[in-house]
Write an enzyme that holds these catalytic residues in place. Structure first.
Site, mmCIF file in Angstrom:
data_model
loop_
_atom_site.group_PDB
_atom_site.id
_atom_site.type_symbol
_atom_site.label_atom_id
_atom_site.label_comp_id
_atom_site.label_asym_id
_atom_site.label_seq_id
_atom_site.Cartn_x
_atom_site.Cartn_y
_atom_site.Cartn_z
ATOM 1 N N TYR A 1 32.129 16.889 -25.137
ATOM 2 C CA TYR A 1 32.187 18.232 -25.252
ATOM 3 C C TYR A 1 33.513 18.553 -24.879
ATOM 4 O O TYR A 1 34.455 18.755 -24.567
ATOM 5 C CB TYR A 1 32.399 18.955 -23.652
ATOM 6 C CG TYR A 1 30.554 17.908 -22.715
ATOM 7 C CD1 TYR A 1 29.528 18.394 -23.873
ATOM 8 C CD2 TYR A 1 30.633 17.827 -22.275
ATOM 9 C CE1 TYR A 1 28.114 17.810 -23.237
ATOM 10 C CE2 TYR A 1 29.259 17.710 -21.270
ATOM 11 C CZ TYR A 1 28.176 17.741 -22.387
ATOM 12 O OH TYR A 1 26.390 17.728 -21.832
ATOM 13 N N GLY B 1 28.029 18.923 -10.113
ATOM 14 C CA GLY B 1 28.421 17.776 -9.339
ATOM 15 C C GLY B 1 28.672 16.415 -10.251
ATOM 16 O O GLY B 1 27.972 16.737 -11.899
ATOM 17 N N ARG C 1 17.852 10.791 -21.208
ATOM 18 C CA ARG C 1 18.208 10.035 -21.873
ATOM 19 C C ARG C 1 19.252 10.381 -21.242
ATOM 20 O O ARG C 1 21.203 11.129 -21.656
ATOM 21 C CB ARG C 1 18.299 11.429 -23.465
ATOM 22 C CG ARG C 1 16.942 11.363 -24.476
ATOM 23 C CD ARG C 1 17.530 13.105 -25.388
ATOM 24 N NE ARG C 1 19.147 13.094 -25.499
ATOM 25 C CZ ARG C 1 18.628 12.747 -26.869
ATOM 26 N NH1 ARG C 1 18.345 13.049 -27.815
ATOM 27 N NH2 ARG C 1 20.297 13.925 -27.344
ATOM 28 N N HIS D 1 20.897 6.056 -21.451
ATOM 29 C CA HIS D 1 21.057 5.120 -22.545
ATOM 30 C C HIS D 1 22.784 5.734 -23.464
ATOM 31 O O HIS D 1 23.390 5.312 -24.251
ATOM 32 C CB HIS D 1 20.383 5.805 -23.724
ATOM 33 C CG HIS D 1 20.518 7.331 -24.448
ATOM 34 N ND1 HIS D 1 20.115 7.600 -25.793
ATOM 35 C CD2 HIS D 1 21.277 7.901 -24.241
ATOM 36 C CE1 HIS D 1 20.089 8.596 -25.674
ATOM 37 N NE2 HIS D 1 21.091 9.001 -25.114
ATOM 38 N N ASP D 2 23.456 6.477 -22.750
ATOM 39 C CA ASP D 2 24.775 6.906 -22.790
ATOM 40 C C ASP D 2 25.678 5.501 -21.922
ATOM 41 O O ASP D 2 27.243 5.596 -22.387
ATOM 42 C CB ASP D 2 24.886 8.215 -22.138
ATOM 43 C CG ASP D 2 24.280 9.174 -23.060
ATOM 44 O OD1 ASP D 2 24.272 9.266 -24.037
ATOM 45 O OD2 ASP D 2 24.580 10.683 -21.999
ATOM 46 N N GLN E 1 28.399 7.402 -30.816
ATOM 47 C CA GLN E 1 29.327 8.189 -30.247
ATOM 48 C C GLN E 1 29.725 7.823 -28.303
ATOM 49 O O GLN E 1 30.101 8.710 -27.734
ATOM 50 C CB GLN E 1 28.023 9.050 -30.184
ATOM 51 C CG GLN E 1 27.903 9.678 -31.093
ATOM 52 C CD GLN E 1 27.643 11.778 -30.788
ATOM 53 O OE1 GLN E 1 26.086 11.586 -31.079
ATOM 54 N NE2 GLN E 1 28.576 12.153 -30.747
#
Length: 256
Positions: free
Chosen positions: A43, A131, A148, A151-152, A202
């Site tokens: 972001y 939060g 999703r 997987h980060d 990423q």
């Protein structure tokens, strides 16, 4: 989502060779943004955050119903979508299960953007809560959704998050993990392999096999873990808190 990938992910892929050698995100090379704080990088501006959220809005408009109907979730009247972004999956959930209420839990900047750009219809049975799911108290719920999300992150962070979810779960409660799953040998499907490379360039995570998710969930304490393949791009793994049942990490049922 294609617009987001074109202007962000594609630029990270220009550094794929470095990502493979270094084993880490390429935000610094692609955009000059340090990636130690993952979502600070993802972001990196208000406009980028909004584009990402619009992308997820469209993803769940296409695939949300299939992952939420992979299992009958009607026995979970109170649901919490952790990292639920704009509330797109929550909208699909309350549409599919009229008896449920959903809390969308996400970081303050995302919640504020969601309220501004993705207003909820009146009486939607959805609320937002601000939060950080790694450190702040989780809202009470019968079912937690991680769509999703895992997987980060590295296995260690996934384990920490799942342990927090397990402690927040009531007996009989559970967690629904929604991800693109690799085959058992990791050699397919191609889409999941490409997503795993996306995670490399990423994030700090990767795509996983059903057995790897079962291992993470079992280690967190969940006694029963079942996997279901959908007709869409994403699949569903449902884990519940309670004694092991025939569909458990030790006897994983085949996809159906």
């Amino acid at each position: 989502m294609l617009l987001y990938l074109a202007r962000t992910t594609y630029h990270c892929w220009a550094h794929l060779a470095e990502a493979v050698r270094e084993g880490r995100s390429q935000y610094l090379k692609a955009f000059g943004v340090p990636s130690e704080e993952l979502f600070t990088a993802i972001y990196r501006s208000e406009d980028e955050r909004l584009q990402f959220m619009r992308g997820l809005q469209d993803v769940w408009g296409v695939d949300g119903r299939s992952v939420l109907s992979a299992f009958d979730l009607s026995s979970f009247p109170v649901i919490c979508d952790l990292g639920g972004c704009s509330g797109a999956l929550a909208k699909e959930c309350v549409s599919l299960y009229p008896g449920c209420r959903v809390t969308v839990f996400d970081i303050p900047e995302v919640v504020q953007t969601a309220k501004m750009h993705f207003p909820l219809p009146e009486g939607a049975r959805i609320r937002f809560c601000e939060g950080d799911f790694f450190k702040d108290p989780l809202p009470e719920a019968d079912l937690y959704i991680l769509a999703r999300i895992l997987h980060d992150w590295r296995d260690e962070k996934c384990a920490h998050l799942l342990e927090r979810v397990y402690r927040a779960c009531k007996p009989g409660g559970g967690v629904l993990v929604v991800e693109g799953l690799l085959d058992a040998d990791g050699r397919g499907p191609l889409t999941a392999q490409l997503w795993s490379l996306n995670m490399l360039v990423q994030t700090e995570g990767r795509e996983r096999t059903p057995a790897q998710y079962c291992e993470l969930l079992g280690a967190a304490g969940f006694g029963t873990v079942c996997c279901r393949r959908t007709r869409g791009l994403y699949h569903a793994v449902l884990a519940t808190r309670g004694p092991p049942a025939p569909c458990s990490p030790r006897s994983l049922v085949p996809f159906n």
